[in-house]
Design a protein around this motif. Sequence first.
Motif, PDB file in Angstrom:
ATOM      1  N   GLU A  91      50.902 -66.706 -77.730  1.00 27.79           N
ATOM      2  CA  GLU A  91      49.948 -66.011 -76.874  1.00 27.79           C
ATOM      3  C   GLU A  91      50.568 -65.679 -75.520  1.00 27.79           C
ATOM      4  O   GLU A  91      50.347 -64.604 -74.966  1.00 27.79           O
ATOM      5  N   TYR A 104      49.007 -52.242 -77.655  1.00 31.03           N
ATOM      6  CA  TYR A 104      49.017 -53.191 -78.765  1.00 31.03           C
ATOM      7  C   TYR A 104      50.021 -52.766 -79.834  1.00 31.03           C
ATOM      8  O   TYR A 104      50.723 -53.602 -80.418  1.00 31.03           O
ATOM      9  N   LYS A 119      46.117 -58.045 -81.547  1.00 30.60           N
ATOM     10  CA  LYS A 119      44.770 -57.973 -80.998  1.00 30.60           C
ATOM     11  C   LYS A 119      44.067 -59.317 -81.089  1.00 30.60           C
ATOM     12  O   LYS A 119      43.290 -59.682 -80.190  1.00 30.60           O
ATOM     13  N   THR A 120      44.334 -60.028 -82.161  1.00 28.82           N
ATOM     14  CA  THR A 120      43.757 -61.365 -82.274  1.00 28.82           C
ATOM     15  C   THR A 120      44.282 -62.267 -81.157  1.00 28.82           C
ATOM     16  O   THR A 120      43.513 -62.973 -80.492  1.00 28.82           O
ATOM     17  N   SER A 123      42.721 -61.268 -77.912  1.00 29.01           N
ATOM     18  CA  SER A 123      41.333 -61.737 -77.798  1.00 29.01           C
ATOM     19  C   SER A 123      41.286 -63.208 -77.402  1.00 29.01           C
ATOM     20  O   SER A 123      40.495 -63.608 -76.542  1.00 29.01           O
ATOM     21  N   ASN A 124      42.173 -63.987 -78.026  1.00 28.77           N
ATOM     22  CA  ASN A 124      42.208 -65.407 -77.693  1.00 28.77           C
ATOM     23  C   ASN A 124      42.668 -65.620 -76.250  1.00 28.77           C
ATOM     24  O   ASN A 124      42.161 -66.506 -75.558  1.00 28.77           O
ATOM     25  N   PHE A 126      42.253 -63.517 -73.715  1.00 30.79           N
ATOM     26  CA  PHE A 126      41.163 -63.151 -72.807  1.00 30.79           C
ATOM     27  C   PHE A 126      40.092 -64.224 -72.808  1.00 30.79           C
ATOM     28  O   PHE A 126      39.500 -64.530 -71.773  1.00 30.79           O
ATOM     29  N   SER A 127      39.885 -64.778 -74.000  1.00 27.45           N
ATOM     30  CA  SER A 127      38.879 -65.820 -74.087  1.00 27.45           C
ATOM     31  C   SER A 127      39.296 -67.061 -73.302  1.00 27.45           C
ATOM     32  O   SER A 127      38.505 -67.647 -72.568  1.00 27.45           O
ATOM     33  N   GLN A 132      37.734 -60.161 -69.207  1.00 23.05           N
ATOM     34  CA  GLN A 132      37.223 -59.176 -70.153  1.00 23.05           C
ATOM     35  C   GLN A 132      38.234 -58.082 -70.452  1.00 23.05           C
ATOM     36  O   GLN A 132      38.225 -57.509 -71.516  1.00 23.05           O
ATOM     37  N   ARG A 133      39.110 -57.791 -69.499  1.00 22.51           N
ATOM     38  CA  ARG A 133      40.048 -56.700 -69.676  1.00 22.51           C
ATOM     39  C   ARG A 133      41.465 -57.183 -69.464  1.00 22.51           C
ATOM     40  O   ARG A 133      41.713 -58.186 -68.803  1.00 22.51           O
ATOM     41  N   ARG A 134      42.410 -56.441 -70.031  1.00 21.98           N
ATOM     42  CA  ARG A 134      43.812 -56.815 -69.913  1.00 21.98           C
ATOM     43  C   ARG A 134      44.283 -56.756 -68.468  1.00 21.98           C
ATOM     44  O   ARG A 134      45.134 -57.536 -68.053  1.00 21.98           O
TER      45      ARG A 134
END
Lengths: 150, 150
Positions: A91, A104, A119-120, A123-124, A126-127, A132-134
Amino acid sequence: MTKTVILFGISMALLLALMKGFEYMFFTKDMALEVYIGIVGVFCTLLGSWIGWKLTRPKVSPGSQEVETPAENQTGNGFFVSNDYGLSPREHEVLVLIAKGLSYQEIADQLFVSITTVKTHASNIFSKMDVQRRTQAVMLAQKTGLLPPT
Amino acid sequence: MTKTVILFGISMALLLALMKGFEYMFFTKDMALEVYIGIVGVFCTLLGSWIGWKLTRPKVSPGSQEVETPAENQTGNGFFVSNDYGLSPREHEVLVLIAKGLSYQEIADQLFVSITTVKTHASNIFSKMDVQRRTQAVMLAQKTGLLPPT
DNA sequence: AGTGAAATCATCCGATCGTATGAGTCCTTT
DNA sequence: AAAGGACTCATACGATCGGATGATTTCACT
């Protein structure tokens, strides 16, 4: 790892058996030597590629990039920042590439994975970083020294 | 990538030449088939491993996609020379908000203009800064000291 | 043998982004 | 008055993003 070696042995045995079978079927004369070599070459090349891919899988890459498991990252100034937001090595790798401004698709090409995987990971990321955004992730990573200098 | 393919071809040609040479030196009969196969197998396995390793390792720097800081922006003593890329005040304002991680809609709400206007400004910003994505613009602005410290 | 983390991949979907084209107003300069 | 720059706004379109969901594989640890 052990499984890899075993599979290699099995594949070799299978190859030899097949060659032996073909020998009695088609290649009665030594004129088929080139075909023989071709088969073995292609097979072993594919096998070797698979092995090479398999062996280089766990580590990142023996050439240019070191495995970064930043429980503590060092910035250019020598300060240590101990906030990696619990990001896994992969990550963190994706985060660095995102910070470079890559899409991506470009990241996926560089890491030799599908765009879905990237993308996965994103998402992780950002989480975990609670954004919320890059762009926010990049700014936050910059502030906390999560990105390599330069 | 292309280099890898070329090297592969060269290696294969070299292998064939060597085999041909060995053929006239030692292996006069086809009884040496097993040795033949062994050589090809080992060689191609090593070659394949190398190829797999080569293809698996991530690219170091694609060069064309990365954000580059113009040399005239930073002096040797660490001071930053003001480089606004010819951005107008309004464009600079938008850039700051983009760097904050706001979406076009949020920027539009904050500046009391329509989202179309913000997007137009953003397009001009990217054009002036010679970037394709907002992330690249943010990184570039960060490097060149275009953004206010926070 | 079972468990859980990590990494991988797929499909779907709405939201957002980036670009292109065209046009209007306001203000300064020529 | 004419020209040009800055700012504004609209429509349209393809590309990309971000999220949700579900799945498999590998590996380390128990």
